[in-house]
Write an enzyme that holds these catalytic residues in place. Structure first.
Site, PDB file in Angstrom:
ATOM      1  N   GLN A 116     -32.538 -36.180  -9.192  1.00  0.00           N
ATOM      2  CA  GLN A 116     -31.341 -35.570  -9.773  1.00  0.00           C
ATOM      3  C   GLN A 116     -30.708 -36.479 -10.837  1.00  0.00           C
ATOM      4  O   GLN A 116     -30.127 -35.994 -11.802  1.00  0.00           O
ATOM      5  CB  GLN A 116     -30.340 -35.271  -8.645  1.00  0.00           C
ATOM      6  N   LYS A 131     -27.279 -35.686  -3.555  1.00  0.00           N
ATOM      7  CA  LYS A 131     -27.992 -34.597  -2.877  1.00  0.00           C
ATOM      8  C   LYS A 131     -27.641 -34.672  -1.405  1.00  0.00           C
ATOM      9  O   LYS A 131     -27.332 -35.742  -0.897  1.00  0.00           O
ATOM     10  CB  LYS A 131     -29.505 -34.764  -3.051  1.00  0.00           C
ATOM     11  N   GLY A 170     -26.024 -25.282  -4.118  1.00  0.00           N
ATOM     12  CA  GLY A 170     -27.102 -24.822  -3.247  1.00  0.00           C
ATOM     13  C   GLY A 170     -28.422 -25.510  -3.532  1.00  0.00           C
ATOM     14  O   GLY A 170     -28.580 -26.253  -4.493  1.00  0.00           O
ATOM     15  N   ASP A 171     -29.355 -25.272  -2.656  1.00  0.00           N
ATOM     16  CA  ASP A 171     -30.759 -25.660  -2.819  1.00  0.00           C
ATOM     17  C   ASP A 171     -31.486 -24.772  -1.794  1.00  0.00           C
ATOM     18  O   ASP A 171     -30.935 -23.734  -1.395  1.00  0.00           O
ATOM     19  CB  ASP A 171     -30.945 -27.174  -2.552  1.00  0.00           C
ATOM     20  N   ASN A 246     -34.506 -17.846  -4.989  1.00  0.00           N
ATOM     21  CA  ASN A 246     -33.856 -17.666  -6.287  1.00  0.00           C
ATOM     22  C   ASN A 246     -34.687 -18.142  -7.448  1.00  0.00           C
ATOM     23  O   ASN A 246     -34.786 -17.475  -8.469  1.00  0.00           O
ATOM     24  CB  ASN A 246     -32.591 -18.548  -6.339  1.00  0.00           C
ATOM     25  N   SER A 382     -24.532 -25.157 -13.404  1.00  0.00           N
ATOM     26  CA  SER A 382     -23.483 -25.600 -12.488  1.00  0.00           C
ATOM     27  C   SER A 382     -22.409 -26.369 -13.255  1.00  0.00           C
ATOM     28  O   SER A 382     -21.214 -26.214 -13.001  1.00  0.00           O
ATOM     29  CB  SER A 382     -24.057 -26.526 -11.409  1.00  0.00           C
TER      30      SER A 382
END
Ligand code: GLU
Length: 450
Positions: A116, A131, A170-171, A246, A382
């Protein structure tokens, strides 16, 4: 003091990480992949070696591990482990998703948090990296159980997050439903309506247009740019997509909008092949609305079939979008894809391609886009959600999608330019790692030893 050479320095840092994080295979894999590419950057920037940038970058700034107790529908007490790793905040507040999946452990969250850092830097949105998640399995749980779990999880997480400190999203296993329950509990405990503390919110209460679609769309936009640079296009091409969440769903949608034909989707039980092209409405109904299994798609769709052996990578196609999870595409899969004439691979998931598979693609001249670059559209959107929350505004769909598209073009440009600058034009792994590293390292350098 004489400085170690870049090679010596990388060797020392790798040794420290291997020792300190022995038993964290996913994290070590993610770190190794980055270290292997940084020699040219360090040769150009000895000041990064001198300031111990890498030594600091591989160690999270802070890590929380906490108990998440909750009661199931039979009134039995259940306990899960919750985590939040705040990896790096040189560029902005910690930003990154939460994953609820039985495979979640410290190694997985650290690898995701580490990736990330680079991904978020590539978006140019001034976001740091974090995370989190839990080894909670939402599959088969009732809404009430998921709600109680989310409330318990947030009862601890609330102490560590905030719109200017750490902004989860989210993830895998965390979608609009979970973000809703998490936000409700945050609001209740803090007695504050801080919309910007979570992203991926519902559209009626601070969510952003195209956030749901952004990761999948972004991966396809990136592939489009990469192909265009090589004089090719998505139009008329067959595409393999793995996963059915998604990311996969909206990668399929964008491939179709651009005139390609996406023919597969998968879940942990197997995969479907639909030579006519995936029927998106049916896929969304089965996986999104009904939370069912992918086999149900094949049962309802004439001409489609469900396969339980092997993987989507066995199906011949020119494009591949791994959108399921880490290490889902092996060296053997890569060999099959290359044999079947694949031209481009873009990672919608985080680290789905194993190291030997990446090497195989690169050696075979297949265009390969690492997730750090290709799936940055989700977190970038985001950041756009955070901006809209801060301004108490809401952009329409066209503006949101065109901003996402612009960001993905820029990520591609930056990544490609770095691959050229550091001596391997078209090596997007080296390009993404180098460009992101320089951005973060420069910020860390200027902010002193902290
Ligand atoms: N979980 C997503 C990722 O892997 C999105 C994170 C976010 O939006 O903060 O990048």
């Amino acid at each position: 003091m004489t400085l170690p050479t870049p090679q010596e320095h990388l060797h020392v840092v790798a040794g420290i990480v291997e020792r300190r994080s022995a038993g964290e295979p996913e994290f070590l894999q993610a770190v190794r992949e980055v270290l292997e590419t940084l020699e040219p950057v360090l040769a150009e920037h000895p000041e990064f070696i001198e300031a111990g940038i890498l030594d600091r970058l591989v160690e999270p700034e802070r890590q929380y591990i906490f108990r998440v107790p909750w009661t199931d529908d039979q009134n039995r007490v259940q306990v899960n482990r919750g985590l939040r790793v705040q990896f790096n905040s040189a560029l902005g507040p910690y930003k990154g998703g939460l994953r609820f999946h039985p495979s979640v452990n410290l190694s997985v969250i650290k690898f995701l948090g580490f990736e990330q850092i680079f991904k978020n830097a590539l978006t140019s949105q001034r976001i740091g990296a974090g995370k989190g998640g839990a080894d909670f399995d939402p599959t088969g749980k009732s809404d009430a159980e998921v709600m109680r779990f989310c409330q318990s999880f947030m009862t601890e997480l609330v102490h560590h997050i905030g719109e200017n400190t750490d902004i989860p999203a989210g993830d895998i296993g965390v979608g609009a439903r979970e973000i809703g329950y998490l936000f409700g509990q945050y609001r209740r405990i803090t007695q504050r309506y801080e919309a910007g503390v979570l992203t991926g919110k519902g559209m009626g209460w601070g969510g952003a247009e195209v956030r749901t679609e952004a990761t999948g769309y972004g991966a396809v936009f990136f592939a489009e740019e990469m192909l265009a640079r090589a004089g090719q296009a998505i139009e008329g091409r067959r595409a393999l997509v793995s996963g059915s969440g998604n990311v996969a769903t909206y990668a399929i949608e964008k491939v179709q909008q651009l005139g390609g034909k996406a023919i597969t989707a998968s879940d942990s039980s197997g995969y479907i092949v639909d030579e006519a092209g995936i029927d998106l409405a049916l896929l969304k109904q089965v996986k999104g609305v009904e939370r069912g299994r992918i086999s149900e798609y094949a049962e309802r769709r004439p001409g489609a079939h469900f396969v339980t052996s092997g993987s989507v990578w066995d199906v011949p196609a020119e494009l591949a979008f791994p959108c399921a999870t880490q290490n889902e595409l092996s060296g053997a899969n890569a060999r099959t894809l290359v044999k079947n004439g694949v031209r481009a691979v873009a990672e919608g998931a985080n680290m789905p391609t194993m190291p030997d598979a990446i090497e195989l693609f690169q050696d075979a001249g297949v265009l390969f886009a690492p997730g750090k670059a290709a799936n940055a559209g989700g977190v970038a959107t985001s950041a756009l959600e955070m901006s809209q929350n801060a301004a108490r505004s809401r952009w329409d769909r066209d503006k949101s999608e065109s901003r996402l598209h612009g960001i993905m073009r820029d990520v591609h440009e930056t990544t490609y330019a770095a691959s050229e600058r550091y001596g391997r034009p078209g090596d997007y792994v080296l390009g993404a790692n180098s460009a992101a590293f320089v951005t973060v390292a420069q910020a860390m350098l200027e902010q002193g030893v902290i």
